[in-house]
Design a protein around this motif. Structure first.
Motif, PDB file in Angstrom:
ATOM      1  N   SER A   1       0.714  -1.549  -0.332  1.00  0.00           N
ATOM      2  CA  SER A   1       0.040  -0.101  -0.154  1.00  0.00           C
ATOM      3  C   SER A   1       0.957   0.943   0.019  1.00  0.00           C
ATOM      4  O   SER A   1       1.368   0.986   0.693  1.00  0.00           O
ATOM      5  CB  SER A   1      -0.778  -0.014   1.457  1.00  0.00           C
ATOM      6  OG  SER A   1       0.401   0.728   2.565  1.00  0.00           O
ATOM      7  N   PHE A   2       0.023   2.195  -0.377  1.00  0.00           N
ATOM      8  CA  PHE A   2       1.151   3.791  -0.356  1.00  0.00           C
ATOM      9  C   PHE A   2       1.384   4.099   0.971  1.00  0.00           C
ATOM     10  O   PHE A   2       2.692   5.287   1.148  1.00  0.00           O
ATOM     11  CB  PHE A   2       0.069   4.344  -0.724  1.00  0.00           C
ATOM     12  CG  PHE A   2      -0.864   5.209  -0.086  1.00  0.00           C
ATOM     13  CD1 PHE A   2      -0.714   6.103   1.559  1.00  0.00           C
ATOM     14  CD2 PHE A   2      -2.282   5.013  -0.077  1.00  0.00           C
ATOM     15  CE1 PHE A   2      -1.575   6.649   2.219  1.00  0.00           C
ATOM     16  CE2 PHE A   2      -3.024   4.927   0.810  1.00  0.00           C
ATOM     17  CZ  PHE A   2      -2.911   5.717   1.908  1.00  0.00           C
ATOM     18  N   LYS A   3       1.259   3.687   1.718  1.00  0.00           N
ATOM     19  CA  LYS A   3       1.468   4.030   3.774  1.00  0.00           C
ATOM     20  C   LYS A   3       2.904   4.051   3.677  1.00  0.00           C
ATOM     21  O   LYS A   3       3.559   4.357   4.476  1.00  0.00           O
ATOM     22  CB  LYS A   3       1.017   3.058   4.582  1.00  0.00           C
ATOM     23  CG  LYS A   3      -0.623   2.906   4.980  1.00  0.00           C
ATOM     24  CD  LYS A   3      -1.253   4.124   5.028  1.00  0.00           C
ATOM     25  CE  LYS A   3      -2.444   3.734   5.346  1.00  0.00           C
ATOM     26  NZ  LYS A   3      -3.343   3.386   4.460  1.00  0.00           N
ATOM     27  N   ASP A   4       3.506   2.872   3.156  1.00  0.00           N
ATOM     28  CA  ASP A   4       5.063   2.785   2.148  1.00  0.00           C
ATOM     29  C   ASP A   4       6.145   3.969   2.415  1.00  0.00           C
ATOM     30  O   ASP A   4       7.137   4.013   2.592  1.00  0.00           O
ATOM     31  CB  ASP A   4       5.506   1.551   1.669  1.00  0.00           C
ATOM     32  CG  ASP A   4       5.275   0.194   1.906  1.00  0.00           C
ATOM     33  OD1 ASP A   4       4.133   0.212   3.266  1.00  0.00           O
ATOM     34  OD2 ASP A   4       5.251  -0.690   1.248  1.00  0.00           O
ATOM     35  N   ARG A   5       5.149   5.057   1.792  1.00  0.00           N
ATOM     36  CA  ARG A   5       5.663   6.445   0.946  1.00  0.00           C
ATOM     37  C   ARG A   5       6.010   7.491   2.623  1.00  0.00           C
ATOM     38  O   ARG A   5       6.740   7.730   3.114  1.00  0.00           O
ATOM     39  CB  ARG A   5       5.143   7.108   0.211  1.00  0.00           C
ATOM     40  CG  ARG A   5       5.317   6.541  -0.935  1.00  0.00           C
ATOM     41  CD  ARG A   5       4.501   7.099  -2.281  1.00  0.00           C
ATOM     42  NE  ARG A   5       3.789   6.527  -3.021  1.00  0.00           N
ATOM     43  CZ  ARG A   5       4.616   6.537  -4.801  1.00  0.00           C
ATOM     44  NH1 ARG A   5       6.374   7.326  -4.153  1.00  0.00           N
ATOM     45  NH2 ARG A   5       4.725   5.356  -5.569  1.00  0.00           N
ATOM     46  N   GLY A   6       4.963   6.689   3.513  1.00  0.00           N
ATOM     47  CA  GLY A   6       4.636   7.890   4.863  1.00  0.00           C
ATOM     48  C   GLY A   6       5.838   7.134   5.552  1.00  0.00           C
ATOM     49  O   GLY A   6       6.807   8.000   6.060  1.00  0.00           O
ATOM     50  N   MET A   7       5.880   5.602   5.561  1.00  0.00           N
ATOM     51  CA  MET A   7       6.436   4.883   6.781  1.00  0.00           C
ATOM     52  C   MET A   7       7.977   5.426   6.260  1.00  0.00           C
ATOM     53  O   MET A   7       8.932   5.420   7.463  1.00  0.00           O
ATOM     54  CB  MET A   7       6.288   4.025   6.644  1.00  0.00           C
ATOM     55  CG  MET A   7       4.636   3.787   7.421  1.00  0.00           C
ATOM     56  SD  MET A   7       4.892   4.151   9.033  1.00  0.00           S
ATOM     57  CE  MET A   7       2.874   4.062   9.721  1.00  0.00           C
ATOM     58  N   THR A   8       8.554   5.690   5.416  1.00  0.00           N
ATOM     59  CA  THR A   8      10.055   5.998   4.718  1.00  0.00           C
ATOM     60  C   THR A   8      10.702   7.169   6.155  1.00  0.00           C
ATOM     61  O   THR A   8      11.395   6.994   6.360  1.00  0.00           O
ATOM     62  CB  THR A   8      10.042   5.667   3.958  1.00  0.00           C
ATOM     63  OG1 THR A   8      11.949   5.446   3.751  1.00  0.00           O
ATOM     64  CG2 THR A   8       9.451   6.637   2.718  1.00  0.00           C
ATOM     65  N   VAL A   9       9.484   7.470   5.376  1.00  0.00           N
ATOM     66  CA  VAL A   9      10.382   9.293   5.834  1.00  0.00           C
ATOM     67  C   VAL A   9       9.393   9.258   7.682  1.00  0.00           C
ATOM     68  O   VAL A   9      10.564   9.125   8.249  1.00  0.00           O
ATOM     69  CB  VAL A   9       8.969  10.574   5.674  1.00  0.00           C
ATOM     70  CG1 VAL A   9       9.162  11.777   5.946  1.00  0.00           C
ATOM     71  CG2 VAL A   9      10.016  10.239   3.807  1.00  0.00           C
ATOM     72  N   GLY A  10       8.538   8.326   8.247  1.00  0.00           N
ATOM     73  CA  GLY A  10       7.768   8.790   9.191  1.00  0.00           C
ATOM     74  C   GLY A  10       9.366   8.108  10.500  1.00  0.00           C
ATOM     75  O   GLY A  10       9.182   8.227  11.910  1.00  0.00           O
ATOM     76  N   VAL A  11       9.154   6.740   9.972  1.00  0.00           N
ATOM     77  CA  VAL A  11      10.488   5.760  10.492  1.00  0.00           C
ATOM     78  C   VAL A  11      12.266   7.081  10.737  1.00  0.00           C
ATOM     79  O   VAL A  11      12.504   6.416  11.991  1.00  0.00           O
ATOM     80  CB  VAL A  11      10.668   4.487  10.312  1.00  0.00           C
ATOM     81  CG1 VAL A  11      11.431   3.610  10.874  1.00  0.00           C
ATOM     82  CG2 VAL A  11       8.529   3.713  10.327  1.00  0.00           C
TER      83      VAL A  11
END
Ligand SMILES: *Cc1c(COP(=O)(O)O)cnc(C)c1O
Ligand SMILES: [Zn+2]
Length: 406
Positions: free
Chosen positions: A105-115
């Motif tokens: 899912s697109f959530k990975d794009r947010g998590m690479t930055v978030g984590v």
């Protein structure tokens, strides 16, 4: 770079850890110094290199590159969908398939930055509430760098594919007897009282900073042109805002000329933002008991609703609600006309497009991009539930020929 409150406009130091405005508790956004960003862009490389999330590094709000956590997210296909375009009656249709990301899912794009931010802040634990995909993604990125991960899920309501991912990546999974909106309240409280835990829900202002690369990639894949319209499924409504922000920043740095009409879709049983747009309300009215087959957008009180309203209104877009039946029909069309497997929430963008074309809101000559947010294998049970039961026959050649019926 700074945090900026979307209500009172005050700005804050991005080295500090905030989720909402410390003065008025409204949503925060991250604002970059775009003049400086522009100086850092290698325009030749931008044209030459294939899209990936980190290709657009100057736009990503990271201080320390050694802290970057990546699983190779982004670079998802932008499919040209002629058969589907003809079926729906729109001039030019593309599907940006975010189901092709590492955890689907697109959530990975947010998590690479978030984590990555979690590591910059020096915490040892990350947490979220989730309808499924956020937890799957957070669990994977946390695993990659050995952070502890806690996820709160509405018990019994999470699609099997997503739940399996969170479990296998080693998150501490806590099922609560309540819905997503309640899980979010609880995890927000946990992270405000426990300083060692970083909150990576969609209220986190850094996640949309990663997700804005969907906008960058769409522009990039259309040879640095903007489509007329982009249609995005809305749950907590961070993504439509993020994509808007992407196009906005590309326009401010003269990479594209215009911002597409941001168009959001929700399921009829959970469509507070659609109602607010249609009734021209300043604020949306939360839905107490959201219901839909599209579990990823079964959200009654979208935390980023105010951002979505801004993105839609400022880009002269719109919003549309679709029934579960229309969602399933769209999911089938995508799968059977284009070979794209998307989970139900994702198919709401196609269902919404069809409805808007039928109503004459989307013109026949428009160039439209629909975002399919998650992979079909996230929720295989839904597919089985809405499909004809499988045929069972004796294991004889003659029986097979009989089945073909010709
Ligand atoms: C998270 C998610 C959404 C909703 O995105 P928001 O940013 O919460 O609006 C839609 N579809 C899928 C598959 C998702 O995982
Ligand atoms: Zn404020």
């Amino acid at each position: 770079m700074s945090y900026e409150c979307i209500s009172c406009g005050r700005t804050f130091d991005p080295h500090e850890r905030f989720y909402t405005c410390p003065e008025c508790d409204s949503l925060l956004k991250i604002e970059l110094d775009l003049e400086r960003v522009k100086e850092e862009i290698d325009f030749e490389a931008l044209e030459r290199e294939p899209p990936t999330n980190w290709k657009y590094r100057p736009f990503l709000p990271i201080f320390d590159d050694s802290k970057i956590v990546t699983l190779g997210e982004g670079g998802t296909p932008l499919y040209s969908c002629d058969r589907l375009a003809e079926e729906i009656g729109v001039g030019e249709l593309y599907v940006k398939h975010e189901g092709a990301n590492p955890t689907g899912s697109f959530k990975d794009r947010g998590m690479t930055v978030g984590v990555t931010k979690a590591r910059e802040f020096g915490v040892n634990t990350v947490a979220c509430a989730s309808t499924g995909n956020t937890s799957a993604s957070l669990a994977a990125y946390a695993a990659k760098v050995g952070l502890k991960c806690v996820v709160l899920l509405p018990e019994g309501k999470v699609a099997l594919g997503k739940l399996s991912q969170a479990i296998m990546h080693g998150a501490q999974v806590i099922g609560i007897e309540g819905n997503f909106d309640r899980a979010l309240e609880l995890v927000r409280r946990l992270c405000s009282e426990r300083n060692d835990i970083y909150l990576l829900n969609s209220v986190n202002p850094f996640r949309p900073q990663g997700q804005k690369t969907i906008g960058f990639e769409v522009a990039d894949q259309l040879d640095f042109d903007s489509p007329d319209r982009i249609i995005v499924p809305m749950g907590n409504c961070a993504n439509i805002w993020a994509i808007y922000k992407g196009f906005f920043e590309f326009r401010e740095t003269d990479i594209v000329d215009s911002i597409p009409k941001m168009t959001g879709t929700q399921a009829e049983g959970a469509m507070p933002v659609v109602d607010a747009i249609k009734q021209d309300l300043e604020e949306f009215e939360p839905e107490e008991s959201p219901e839909t087959i599209a579990t990823a957008i079964r959200i009654g009180n979208p935390v980023n609703g105010p951002k979505a309203l801004k993105a839609i209104r400022e880009s002269k877009g719109t919003a549309e609600g679709v029934s579960d039946e229309e969602i399933v029909q769209a999911q089938r069309m995508l799968a059977r006309l284009e070979g794209i497997g998307a989970e139900p929430a994702s198919a709401s963008s196609i269902a919404g497009l069809k409805k808007l074309v039928d109503q004459g809101v989307v013109a026949e000559d428009e160039r439209v991009v629909c975002v399919t947010t998650g992979h079909i294998l996230k929720d295989p049970q839904e597919v089985i539930d809405v499909s004809e039961p499988l045929v069972k026959v004796p294991a004889e050649y003659g029986e097979i020929v009989k089945q073909l019926g010709d």
